[in-house]
Every structure is written in C-alpha cells, then in structure tokens.
Design a protein around this motif. Structure first.
Motif, mmCIF file in Angstrom:
data_model
loop_
_atom_site.group_PDB
_atom_site.id
_atom_site.type_symbol
_atom_site.label_atom_id
_atom_site.label_comp_id
_atom_site.label_asym_id
_atom_site.label_seq_id
_atom_site.Cartn_x
_atom_site.Cartn_y
_atom_site.Cartn_z
ATOM 1 N N MET A 1 -11.087 -4.251 -6.529
ATOM 2 C CA MET A 1 -11.088 -2.980 -6.568
ATOM 3 C C MET A 1 -12.039 -2.396 -5.624
ATOM 4 O O MET A 1 -11.599 -1.203 -5.011
ATOM 5 N N ALA B 1 0.781 -1.201 -0.015
ATOM 6 C CA ALA B 1 0.106 -0.148 0.058
ATOM 7 C C ALA B 1 0.985 1.287 -0.083
ATOM 8 O O ALA B 1 2.076 1.294 0.732
ATOM 9 N N TYR B 2 0.482 2.213 -0.713
ATOM 10 C CA TYR B 2 1.237 3.365 -0.777
ATOM 11 C C TYR B 2 1.250 4.077 0.466
ATOM 12 O O TYR B 2 0.281 4.175 1.298
ATOM 13 N N GLU C 1 -7.630 2.766 -1.068
ATOM 14 C CA GLU C 1 -6.263 2.691 -1.403
ATOM 15 C C GLU C 1 -6.030 3.435 -2.826
ATOM 16 O O GLU C 1 -5.275 4.329 -3.237
ATOM 17 N N LEU C 2 -6.931 2.579 -3.762
ATOM 18 C CA LEU C 2 -6.815 3.315 -5.083
ATOM 19 C C LEU C 2 -7.186 4.539 -5.349
ATOM 20 O O LEU C 2 -6.842 5.375 -6.071
ATOM 21 N N SER C 3 -8.375 5.136 -4.668
ATOM 22 C CA SER C 3 -8.589 6.558 -4.620
ATOM 23 C C SER C 3 -7.657 7.493 -4.090
ATOM 24 O O SER C 3 -7.244 8.363 -5.120
ATOM 25 N N GLN C 4 -6.457 7.024 -3.364
ATOM 26 C CA GLN C 4 -5.513 7.844 -2.806
ATOM 27 C C GLN C 4 -4.559 7.838 -3.885
ATOM 28 O O GLN C 4 -3.725 8.991 -3.888
ATOM 29 N N TYR C 5 -4.485 6.720 -4.744
ATOM 30 C CA TYR C 5 -3.341 6.938 -6.001
ATOM 31 C C TYR C 5 -3.766 7.935 -6.775
ATOM 32 O O TYR C 5 -3.131 8.817 -7.361
ATOM 33 N N LEU C 6 -5.249 8.023 -7.135
ATOM 34 C CA LEU C 6 -5.813 8.912 -8.196
ATOM 35 C C LEU C 6 -5.446 10.397 -7.463
ATOM 36 O O LEU C 6 -5.330 11.335 -8.262
ATOM 37 N N LEU D 1 -13.537 5.454 -10.050
ATOM 38 C CA LEU D 1 -13.571 3.989 -9.558
ATOM 39 C C LEU D 1 -14.910 3.135 -9.741
ATOM 40 O O LEU D 1 -14.971 2.153 -10.244
ATOM 41 N N ARG E 1 -10.248 -2.640 -2.221
ATOM 42 C CA ARG E 1 -9.063 -1.525 -1.968
ATOM 43 C C ARG E 1 -9.426 -0.129 -2.423
ATOM 44 O O ARG E 1 -8.621 0.813 -2.815
ATOM 45 N N ARG E 2 -10.587 0.243 -2.547
ATOM 46 C CA ARG E 2 -11.099 1.417 -2.984
ATOM 47 C C ARG E 2 -10.570 2.672 -2.453
ATOM 48 O O ARG E 2 -10.199 3.459 -3.133
#
Length: 158
Positions: free
Chosen positions: A85, A5-6, A91-96, A111, A88-89
C-alpha cells in the motif's frame, strides 16, 4: 492478483471480483462516476447470490489454512500488505480522489491511517493466544483460548 494502474484515458476498466484467487467479471455492471467531474472512473460488477456464496465458500476454505498459519507468517503477510500500500500510495490516492472526490490531503490521511492500522494489527499478532483467569470459585479452573471465529460477509452500503 495484479491490477492495471488506473489511467483516465483508457476505456472504463471493470473492477473484477477476486474469488479464490481468480478474477471474475460480473455478468452485469454499473458505472462508478466521479462526484466532482461526473466522468466514469470504472465499471463495477453486480454480485449475484451465487457470487457471494462462492466468495464465502472460498474464504471458509482459506480460513482453515489461516488458522494453522504461524504468528510470524501472519505478521509478515500483514506487513507486506502495508508495504505494498505504501509503495502504491500515489495510485491508491488517485483512486480515492477520482472515485469519491476526496481532496489530496484527505486521501493521504486515509491511506496513512489504513497503513498504520495494518501495521498495528501485525504488531499485535504475537499477543493473540490464551490466558488462564482466576475463577471466583477456588475449586474450579478456567482457560480462555482465542481462535478465529470464521468468515464474515459484509455488504458495502453504496
């Protein structure tokens, strides 16, 4: 492959290429910076021609397996991707948000759309097949059968 995770406090993470299930780090990398903060979000590898060739070769080998995969297995794979997805919503949201400075509402929208499109594709798998059209000449016959075309190599414009 599982990716860590970032975490903004860790040293820059180098995003690997995943080729044939293996994580590979490019010889050269570049920094990906947040447009909003200017901070380095992660490092990204610079793909070489041989990296691209290896990815295409691995995809072509996998395509023959995918071609023979049952419709129900294909559907299940896509539904699992959508489920992951969704899980991990945040986490993925934070990447965006970090990588391209999307506001939270736009990241959520993107997402939602991506997950819905994957689910939609999963739902359509059972309808992929063939059909027998009626040709204009009554003395001929025809059959249309849909099957995977092959590998496509796409290069992101940024």
């Amino acid at each position: 492959a599982e990716f860590p995770a970032y975490q903004p406090t860790m040293s820059p993470y180098t995003v690997p290429f995943v080729i044939n299930g293996e994580e590979l780090i490019g010889k050269d990398t570049f920094e990906v910076k947040s447009p909003a903060s200017g901070q380095v979000v992660h490092l990204c590898g610079v793909a070489t021609v041989s990296d691209a060739d290896a990815a295409v070769d691995a995809a072509a080998a996998a395509a023959s397996t995918w071609r023979d995969t049952s419709n129900s297995s294909r559907r299940d794979i896509l539904l699992k991707a959508a489920e992951l997805m969704d899980q991990r919503r945040s986490e993925l949201s934070q990447y965006l948000i970090d990588e391209i400075s999307q506001p939270q509402s736009w990241a959520t929208f993107n997402l939602d759309v991506a997950i819905d499109l994957i689910k939609d594709a999963a739902g359509r798998i059972g309808t992929i097949g063939g059909y027998v059209p009626r040709p204009s000449d009554p003395d001929t016959g025809a059959m249309v059968w849909r099957e995977p075309y092959g590998v496509v190599l796409a290069i992101a414009p940024w």
